[in-house]
Enzyme design. Structure first.
Site, PDB file in Angstrom:
ATOM      1  NE  ARG A  95      -3.494   2.566   2.440  1.00  0.00           N
ATOM      2  CZ  ARG A  95      -4.482   2.856   3.268  1.00  0.00           C
ATOM      3  NH1 ARG A  95      -4.923   1.958   4.125  1.00  0.00           N
ATOM      4  NH2 ARG A  95      -5.040   4.052   3.256  1.00  0.00           N
ATOM      5  CG  ASN A 149     -11.134  -1.357  -0.058  1.00  0.00           C
ATOM      6  OD1 ASN A 149     -12.257  -1.329  -0.523  1.00  0.00           O
ATOM      7  ND2 ASN A 149     -10.818  -0.731   1.072  1.00  0.00           N
ATOM      8  CB  CYS A 171     -17.881  -0.061   1.164  1.00  0.00           C
ATOM      9  SG  CYS A 171     -16.854   1.419   1.298  1.00  0.00           S
ATOM     10  CG  HIS A 203     -14.171   3.520  -2.178  1.00  0.00           C
ATOM     11  ND1 HIS A 203     -12.848   3.236  -1.892  1.00  0.00           N
ATOM     12  CD2 HIS A 203     -14.879   3.056  -1.116  1.00  0.00           C
ATOM     13  CE1 HIS A 203     -12.774   2.628  -0.717  1.00  0.00           C
ATOM     14  NE2 HIS A 203     -13.995   2.503  -0.237  1.00  0.00           N
ATOM     15  CE1 TYR A 262     -11.223   6.534  -0.408  1.00  0.00           C
ATOM     16  CE2 TYR A 262     -13.343   5.829   0.473  1.00  0.00           C
ATOM     17  CZ  TYR A 262     -11.965   5.800   0.508  1.00  0.00           C
ATOM     18  OH  TYR A 262     -11.323   5.057   1.458  1.00  0.00           O
TER      19      TYR A 262
END
Length: 460
Positions: A95, A149, A171, A203, A262
């Site tokens: 990440r 995700n 989510c 998102h 988002y």
């Protein structure tokens, strides 16, 4: 109520205590026979720490569930009734690369958006498809509850490529806006007075809101939350894990809907990118912050006296994910018909997208899965972006499954957060090489790139 076996893949996650808490809260709805926490060799230490804490939590609740910790996924999956997935391929270091490499090129670096989100999908989709192959053999009737995700793309790959129709994606973002909207309208945070109708993609969704008497209050919420002349004296931030740059009031007013948190990356890209670039310079990207927070959490989890979810977990971001998973399982298992926002098959709910596409939408959760509420069509301003993003998602899935470099490059080209051209292609090549341990489908292309001199510099 029949007894059930639940398997959590990615059981060594820092979120697991919330998952256990959610199951304990629903002990009268879920007769859990066995709970298996599964992880990989690299996650063994965390699995043991959080697994022992899970056992303490269950014991403190006076329950006799059998909790198993294992690195053997197939052993765990045999005869499972529900499988939840919360894993991260490449761990948090992957990440960090997803965020810092794009930012080094002056582009958005984020876990599920832009180039970082694409590469998370590249790493994750082959793994979810492998899990499904095991499930077909070992637990062919199980439900797959995914909150790995990028949840929407992973769920779409599971259903459309893996053929696992009994997949539901989750989510926590809608939960945050649900709570914020109640506060904005003068209710308690945990009230359920308002009815919310969400639709879009994971998102990348919008929603409308109604009072119990049937009056729509979407426009009133837009005024209360986004009009700078009517700002409320309350903390109504919808998300704790991304920068809360204010939306442009005029744009939201024109939408006539409430955006997802988002959407900031797409509606106010400049402000969000500038904030990220400042964090990048100080090594304070979200991923780096999360890694430090997670290290602190696992130190807490080691405490043999800790037998409850610590408050510090809310700082991790993603809180409420696990509790939502528990409610989803309880609703399917008991045909509760709970209203939830999930990633599921469109089935005509959004007329602007293909019938078989996966969308994120308010649904009634029944014994046979989600039944989405009909939304209809979006106005042009939202419809165009929605269709572009769905096309991007489908192209990402194609590349993730086939290892097709051309599709990967095209996904980069479509994505609004990536400036297309030679720099984007260079970034794609570097990110492929940086992720070579987790992208077997791109093995030949990565070897070709390395032979041509493409390297991953770790001083970014």
């Amino acid at each position: 109520m029949s007894s059930i076996k639940i398997v959590t893949i990615g059981g060594g996650s820092s979120y697991t205590p919330e998952l256990i808490e959610g199951f304990i809260k629903r002990q009268h709805e879920l007769d859990i026979r066995e709970l298996w926490l599964v992880d990989i060799e690299d996650g063994k230490e965390k699995l043991e720490i959080v697994g022992e804490m899970a056992k303490r939590m269950v014991k403190a609740a006076g329950l006799d569930w059998d909790i198993h910790l294992t690195l053997d996924r197939r052993e765990a999956l045999k005869d499972a009734d529900y499988v939840t997935t919360q894993f991260r391929v490449g761990l948090l270091d992957a990440r960090i690369r997803d965020e810092r490499i794009p930012l080094s090129y002056g582009m958005t670096g984020q876990e599920t958006n832009g180039a970082g989100g694409i590469f998370k999908a590249f790493r994750t989709i082959p793994v979810i498809l492998g899990i499904i192959e095991d499930m077909k053999e070992l637990c062919p009737d199980a439900w797959l509850v995914n909150f790995t995700n990028p949840a929407g793309m992973v769920t779409e790959a599971a259903i459309k490529v893996g053929g696992w129709a009994k997949t539901v994606g989750l989510c926590n973002v809608p939960i945050g806006s649900f709570k914020s909207n109640h506060i904005a309208m003068g209710y308690e945070e945990d009230s359920t007075k308002l009815f919310h109708k969400y639709a879009g993609l994971n998102h990348f969704h919008w929603h409308r809101v109604w009072e119990p008497n049937g009056k729509e209050v979407t426009a009133e919420l837009i005024e209360r939350i986004y009009n700078p002349e009517r700002q409320l004296d309350k903390d109504i931030s919808d998300m704790k894990n991304i920068h809360q740059s204010p939306f442009q009031y005029e744009q939201v007013r024109h939408l006539g809907m409430l955006p997802c948190g988002y959407h900031r990356y797409y509606y106010i890209t400049e402000q969000m990118l500038n904030e990220q670039l400042e964090a990048y310079k100080k090594h304070e990207t979200r991923a780096e912050t999360v890694k430090r927070t997670e290290a602190e959490l696992f130190e807490l989890y080691k405490d043999p006296a800790l037998d409850y979810k610590p408050e510090q977990l809310t700082k991790r971001g993603g809180t409420h994910y696990s509790d939502a998973a528990c409610e989803l399982i309880a609703s399917i298992h008991n045909d509760k018909r709970t209203e939830m926002v999930v990633s599921t098959q469109n089935n005509g709910a959004i007329s602007d997208l293909p019938y078989d596409s996966i969308i994120e939408v308010t649904s009634v959760i029944t014994g046979h899965g989600p039944e989405p509420h009909n939304w209809g069509s979006f106005k042009p301003a939202a419809r165009g972006m929605l269709q572009l993003m769905k096309g991007m998602e489908e192209t990402v899935i194609e590349a993730a499954v086939t290892g097709n470099y051309d599709a990967a490059l095209h996904a980069f080209t479509i994505n609004p957060l990536i400036t297309s051209g030679d720099t984007a292609k260079e970034m794609l090549n570097v990110m492929l090489v940086a992720n070579k341990d987790y992208l077997p489908q791109f093995k030949d292309k990565i070897a070709e790139l390395e032979k041509a001199g493409v390297t991953f510099q770790k001083d970014w």
